[in-house]
Design a protein around this motif. Structure first.
Motif, PDB file in Angstrom:
ATOM      1  N   LEU A  65     -10.195  -6.979   2.132  1.00 58.77           N
ATOM      2  CA  LEU A  65      -9.803  -7.527   0.851  1.00 58.77           C
ATOM      3  C   LEU A  65      -8.969  -6.341  -0.034  1.00 58.77           C
ATOM      4  O   LEU A  65      -9.744  -5.393  -0.669  1.00 58.77           O
ATOM      5  N   LEU A  66      -7.864  -6.596  -0.107  1.00 59.43           N
ATOM      6  CA  LEU A  66      -7.139  -5.517  -0.727  1.00 59.43           C
ATOM      7  C   LEU A  66      -7.171  -5.451  -2.089  1.00 59.43           C
ATOM      8  O   LEU A  66      -6.713  -4.730  -2.728  1.00 59.43           O
ATOM      9  N   ASP A  67      -7.823  -6.391  -2.912  1.00 63.52           N
ATOM     10  CA  ASP A  67      -8.091  -6.639  -4.196  1.00 63.52           C
ATOM     11  C   ASP A  67      -9.099  -5.397  -4.452  1.00 63.52           C
ATOM     12  O   ASP A  67      -9.231  -4.974  -5.577  1.00 63.52           O
ATOM     13  N   ALA A  83     -11.241   0.526  -3.127  1.00 63.52           N
ATOM     14  CA  ALA A  83     -11.410   1.415  -2.047  1.00 63.52           C
ATOM     15  C   ALA A  83     -10.770   1.075  -0.850  1.00 63.52           C
ATOM     16  O   ALA A  83     -10.141   1.852  -0.032  1.00 63.52           O
ATOM     17  N   THR A  84     -10.547  -0.429  -0.634  1.00 60.66           N
ATOM     18  CA  THR A  84     -10.051  -0.925   0.701  1.00 60.66           C
ATOM     19  C   THR A  84      -8.753  -0.783   0.535  1.00 60.66           C
ATOM     20  O   THR A  84      -7.854  -0.276   1.403  1.00 60.66           O
ATOM     21  N   ALA A 140      -3.574   4.813   2.501  1.00 60.06           N
ATOM     22  CA  ALA A 140      -3.739   6.458   3.063  1.00 60.06           C
ATOM     23  C   ALA A 140      -3.524   6.259   4.601  1.00 60.06           C
ATOM     24  O   ALA A 140      -2.856   7.222   5.097  1.00 60.06           O
ATOM     25  N   ASP A 141      -3.868   5.176   5.518  1.00 58.63           N
ATOM     26  CA  ASP A 141      -3.878   5.273   6.686  1.00 58.63           C
ATOM     27  C   ASP A 141      -3.444   3.818   7.503  1.00 58.63           C
ATOM     28  O   ASP A 141      -4.371   3.367   7.983  1.00 58.63           O
ATOM     29  N   PRO A 142      -2.076   3.495   7.315  1.00 58.20           N
ATOM     30  CA  PRO A 142      -1.930   1.889   7.490  1.00 58.20           C
ATOM     31  C   PRO A 142      -2.113   1.505   9.172  1.00 58.20           C
ATOM     32  O   PRO A 142      -2.631   0.650   9.339  1.00 58.20           O
TER      33      PRO A 142
END
Length: 417
Positions: A53-55, A58-59, A65-67
């Motif tokens: 969940l990109l909302d 932290a996620t 940072a590291d796709p």
């Protein structure tokens, strides 16, 4: 609310079907339409499914940072919610599914048309299927089949429906619209939801796509657009009415379409119809939002000076647009207007050229002159014309010629082939 209380969505079956043969599936649509809910239902409780969940701040930080590490997974389905927040994930997703072309690897959701962003890298051509999730259709709300488009092309003028609904019942549906949250609220609290929704849309989604100079300009433009729903979308005229420079206004219109707030309906023309006007027509994706922007309650819409006509036209056009995402017939939607201002609100055309015309009337009676646009369209296309319908607030289907019918508006969500 548990899963048993949720209204079934047509898109759920479409998503499940797509994951059977497609590596990446994107569920795209406006905020608050239930994308997260429907993807969770598709994913179920399987241990092979991972949710991201990109909302969650932290996620989102981890994704940016590291796709490559974020999407690295040997097997199973990964669901990534609100992918537009980290479009840098799309390149490693592409690499992952190129190395392993197993279907059903990634299920993404997005609240903006991420494929249209100019800064977006190569966006998975041939590897991704896009499924649009709209606000609720009336059939989803009422449990109807939602198959008017298929029924119209199959049955043509033999289509028939009767109803007990009155004009005011349709206006109730218009002002509620299709957002799940709007359906759960009282009228006063619904207005608060719409206000918050629009504010969030501008401050979050629109600003993520492009910087806008002044929020007040955008809010002013939204009210102007609501008053122009159902009219031709002419940027120069809107620029003059709003005081916003045309280049800026054109950019604003693109942004509002990108976040699924407004939709342009292209003009239809035939090679033999030289007098057709090629300007697109404006519609709001949700009639509840449009009515809110106009300050129109059911009672106000129902008054002689109310906006019942354009709001019902908008309502019908967007119900049809929803159905086009799941209809068996492959159909494109247009409007028709000649230089003599003869109009048809909605024109549906199949790839083999068959045509259905739809006119919308707010009244409970239909006059012969209300079918002038449909007759003009029928003359223009000849044998390709399947049928023409006036969708109105009356209670029974009435014939107006061999291929022309007045049909209660409820047929939109009650009929099936």
């Amino acid at each position: 609310m548990n899963s048993r209380d949720l209204l079934p969505r047509r898109a759920e079956a479409l998503i499940g079907e797509a994951l059977m043969d497609t590596r990446v599936v994107l569920v795209n649509g406006a905020r608050q339409t239930g994308k997260s809910t429907v993807t969770r239902l598709v994913g179920g409780s399987s241990s092979d499914v991972v949710f991201r969940l990109l909302d969650d701040p932290a996620t989102l930080r981890a994704a940016r940072a590291d796709p490559a590490g974020f999407v690295d997974r040997e097997s199973g389905l990964m669901i990534i919610d609100e992918i537009q927040l980290a479009p840098e994930l799309l390149r490693p997703i592409k690499l992952t599914v190129d190395l392993d072309p197993t279907p059903g690897r990634f299920l993404l959701t997005g609240s903006s048309r991420i494929l249209a962003l100019r800064t977006l890298p190569d966006a998975l051509p041939g590897r991704m299927e896009v499924i649009e999730l709209w606000p609720f259709s009336q059939g989803e709300v009422d449990g109807g089949p939602d198959r008017f488009v298929d029924a119209a092309f199959e049955h043509g003028p033999a289509l028939d429906h009767s109803t007990t609904l009155r004009r005011r019942d349709y206006l109730e549906r218009v002002v509620v619209g299709g957002f799940p949250e709007a359906h759960r609220r009282t009228p006063r609290r619904r207005s608060a939801f719409f206000e918050s929704y629009l504010q969030t849309l501008i401050e979050r989604d629109v600003l993520q796509l492009a910087s806008i100079e002044r929020h007040g300009e955008m809010l002013k433009l939204l009210s102007l657009l609501a008053s122009r729903a159902g009219n031709l979308l002419v940027p120069s005229r809107l620029a003059g009415q709003s005081g916003i420079p045309r280049t800026t206004l054109t950019r604003y219109l693109e942004l509002l379409q990108s976040v699924f707030l407004i939709k342009s309906i292209p003009a239809w023309s035939s090679g033999s119809t030289h007098r057709a006007v090629g300007t697109a027509k404006l519609a709001f994706v949700d009639s509840g939002i449009a009515s809110h922007l106009l300050g129109q309650s059911v009672a106000r819409l129902d008054e002689p000076g109310g906006a019942a006509g354009p709001m019902l036209e908008n309502f019908v056009a967007m119900e049809i647009a929803r159905q086009l995402t799941w209809s068996d017939e492959r159909v494109r939607m247009f409007h028709y207007r000649t230089k003599d201002k003869v109009e048809v609100d909605v024109v549906l055309e199949t790839p083999d050229g068959r045509i259905v015309g739809i006119e919308v009337k707010a009244g409970a009676t239909v006059r012969s002159e209300d079918l002038a646009g449909l007759r003009n369209l029928e003359a223009a296309v000849g044998e390709r014309f399947v049928a023409g319908y006036v969708l109105y607030t009356g209670k029974q289907t009435l014939p107006y010629g061999p291929k022309l019918r007045a049909v209660p508006m409820e047929a939109l969500w009650r009929l099936a082939p």
